[in-house]
Design an enzyme around this catalytic site. Structure first.
Site, short mmCIF file in Angstrom:
data_model
loop_
_atom_site.label_atom_id
_atom_site.label_comp_id
_atom_site.label_asym_id
_atom_site.label_seq_id
_atom_site.Cartn_x
_atom_site.Cartn_y
_atom_site.Cartn_z
N LYS A 117 0.75 -1.32 -0.14
CA LYS A 117 -0.03 0.02 0.08
C LYS A 117 0.72 1.30 0.11
CE LYS A 117 -1.57 3.10 2.46
NZ LYS A 117 -1.67 4.07 1.44
N GLU A 130 9.80 1.65 10.93
CA GLU A 130 10.70 2.68 11.21
C GLU A 130 9.99 4.03 11.10
OE1 GLU A 130 13.96 1.86 11.91
OE2 GLU A 130 13.08 -0.13 12.16
N CYS A 139 13.89 11.58 7.45
CA CYS A 139 13.84 11.13 8.86
C CYS A 139 15.20 11.33 9.47
CB CYS A 139 13.31 9.61 8.83
SG CYS A 139 14.41 8.74 8.07
N GLU A 194 8.94 16.42 15.73
CA GLU A 194 9.24 16.18 14.42
C GLU A 194 8.48 17.13 13.79
OE1 GLU A 194 8.68 12.76 12.08
OE2 GLU A 194 10.60 12.72 11.46
#
Ligand code: NAP
Length: 518
Positions: A207, A288, A322, A418
């Site tokens: 997906k 992750e 990231c 973040e």
């Protein structure tokens, strides 16, 4: 299979060479002539349409539609899992060397079509030419590296042989893997997660992110062209919030391989932990997740090298990695000079449409992301001192100026949360120990870097800086397959170390066989 040459990273195309620039322009024009096409789902080896559609757009110019995709229904998602389960035994029984051969064929196709894939990345995700080239090269690296790692797993280390017994260990695939990648490495991460699961003998329901489904669809076509059976991998496009839970909780889902935000990763981890009626295994979750990555600039640092590393790590791909540096923690003796130099560095960066090679920074991924980032900037203006940026850049796309906010305290939201955009917080440290304490004051632990000429401090950071990927005297982005196995500590995820020698172990289970011999 004849012995493969040792793994090496795919070399980058040099776009300063006029012929390469011309070839990239030609690839962009060729891909532009294919924009707006409709892409079907792939379920049980069959192309399928859905009633509701999911268009993807060019974030450099949102009027440009890149591809029109299907919004899979819940029933279709279930069908994809059931079909992947039905095909699993057959695929698992395929000779491992044959699976590796198919993967290397996919790699060869990707090498041949590198500039074309770069063009899709530039147009659908807003990567500049160099970032797109790095993304495609990394996808090739994953294919080449995991192919070689599969051959290694296929011939495991011999076991201790007891008298009167013959024993060996085999690595077996797990079953159906649901693969859910993010949009920020729409080819490399999607390809790496997908092929790791496939080459180990699992079937996959992929997906892709709703922001970059065209790249996912192009990669699936490439796998089929390479010879992977259509039943081994399904493509289920659609909203993660609508079909994600169902894919994760289905009792025939054996594992979930996810890369994305902290909140979605934690939700998947929680849902996967609850056994469903009919489920006969503990699901594995490889997740992750996000980062709040810091670079420490010590009193004994090479200041110019540190500034260069921080600017590249903070603003490459608009800070949407990231691994991006979102916190610079700087010794007080260098602080003012550092802030001035970072300001000058950030103000030199050009911002505009990603297909123009003169632009260093393209757009952020979508309107919602730009709004979120701008609201963090407003908060940051209260939490610290705006040094540069702090506003959108002109143009139709989702452009933002590189933003630097200094004098940020450790409790500030822009120090802890973040942001995933081109926003750098700078914080003053009293000394090296204080800098380390600040860097570790985070729920994340993905990447980090230290600039210092003092080997003792570098050794100390190697022990105490709590991140999965630590870099000394270099930027904290740009992990290379085979050289920098990638994955984070704490809320940054399960530390799966993509591109490293242990990664494939997450997609297999080991079977120990001992036979009595006379
Ligand atoms: P995201 O919003 O978490 O989405 C990631 C994927 O999850 C997308 O395919 C998304 O689909 C899907 N999803 C959303 N809700 C879901 C649900 N309830 N169940 C199952 N799937 C669901 O993350 P993103 O914005 O794409 O990516 C940015 C994030 O990824 C950042 O936090 C970044 O740090 C992290 N990241 C981490 C690494 C690493 O290696 N640690 C690497 C790259 C990125 P839709 O698009 O349809 O919503």
């Amino acid at each position: 299979m004849t012995k493969l040459p040792a793994f090496t990273n795919e070399p980058y195309t040099d776009f300063t060479i006029p012929a390469n620039r011309a070839a990239m322009e030609t690839a962009l024009a060729a891909v532009r002539s294919k924009l707006g096409r409709e892409y079907p789902l792939l379920i049980a080896g069959k192309r399928r349409q859905a009633e509701a559609k999911l268009p993807s757009i060019n974030p450099s110019g949102p009027a440009e539609v890149i591809g029109v995709h299907q919004k899979a229904t819940k029933e279709m998602a279930v069908e994809a899992i059931e079909a992947a389960h039905a095909f699993f035994r057959k695929w698992a029984a395929t000779d491992a060397e044959e699976r590796v051969r198919l993967l290397l064929e996919a790699s060869a196709l990707l090498k041949r079509r590198k500039l074309e894939f770069n063009a899709w990345l530039i147009l659908e995700s807003g990567k500049n030419w160099a970032e797109a080239e790095a993304d495609t090269s990394e996808a090739i690296d994953f294919c080449e590296y995991y192919g070689r790692q599969m051959l290694r797993l296929h011939s495991p280390e011999p076991l201790l042989q007891l008298p009167g017994e013959r024993g060996h260990l085999r690595y077996m695939p797990l079953g159906v893997g649901v693969v859910i990648p993010p949009w920020n490495f729409p080819l490399a991460i999607l390809a790496g997660m997908t092929v790791a699961a496939l080459v180990t003998g699992n079937t996959v329901v992929l997906k892709p992110s709703s922001d970059t489904p065209t790249i996912g669809a192009q990669f699936i076509d490439l796998l089929l062209e390479a010879g992977f059976p259509a039943e081994s991998v399904s493509l289920v496009t659609g909203s993660g919030s609508e079909i994600g839970d169902l894919l994760v909780t289905h009792p025939k889902t054996r594992f979930v391989s996810f890369t994305g935000s902290r909140d979605v990763g934690l939700r998947i981890n929680q849902l996967a932990a609850t056994p469903q009626p009919g489920q006969v295994w503990i699901k594995r979750v490889v997740a992750e997740m996000g980062g709040k990555d810091a670079i420490i600039v010590d009193a004994e640092a090479d200041l110019d090298a540190a500034v260069q590393g921080v600017v590249a790590s903070a603003f490459g791909f608009q800070g949407q990695k990231c691994s991006a540096c979102s916190r610079a923690i700087v010794d007080e003796s260098l602080y003012d000079a550092f802030v001035e130099k970072v300001k000058a560095g950030a103000e030199k960066l050009t911002v505009g449409p990603a297909d123009d090679p003169g632009n260093y920074m393209g757009p952020v991924i979508n309107r919602g992301a730009r709004e979120t980032i701008l609201s963090y900037i407003e908060k940051g203006k209260e939490e610290g001192r705006l040094i540069t940026g702090g506003e959108p850049a002109p143009g139709d796309g989702y452009f933002l100026r590189p933003t630097v906010i200094a004098d940020v305290g450790p409790k500030a939201a822009i120090f802890q949360e973040e942001i995933f955009g081109p926003v750098l917080a700078i914080t003053k440290a009293r000394d090296f120990d204080h800098a380390l304490e600040l860097a570790n004051d985070s729920e994340y632990g993905l990447t980090g870097a230290v600039y210092s000429r003092n080997p003792e401090k570098l050794r100390h950071a190697s022990d105490q800086f709590h991140v999965g990927n630590l870099y000394l005297n270099r930027k904290c982005t740009g992990a290379m397959v085979g050289a920098h196995p990638f994955g984070g500590f704490n809320m940054s995820g399960t530390d799966s170390k993509a591109g490293g020698p242990d990664y494939l172990l997450q997609f297999v289970q080991a079977k120990s066989i001992a036979e009595k011999v006379s």
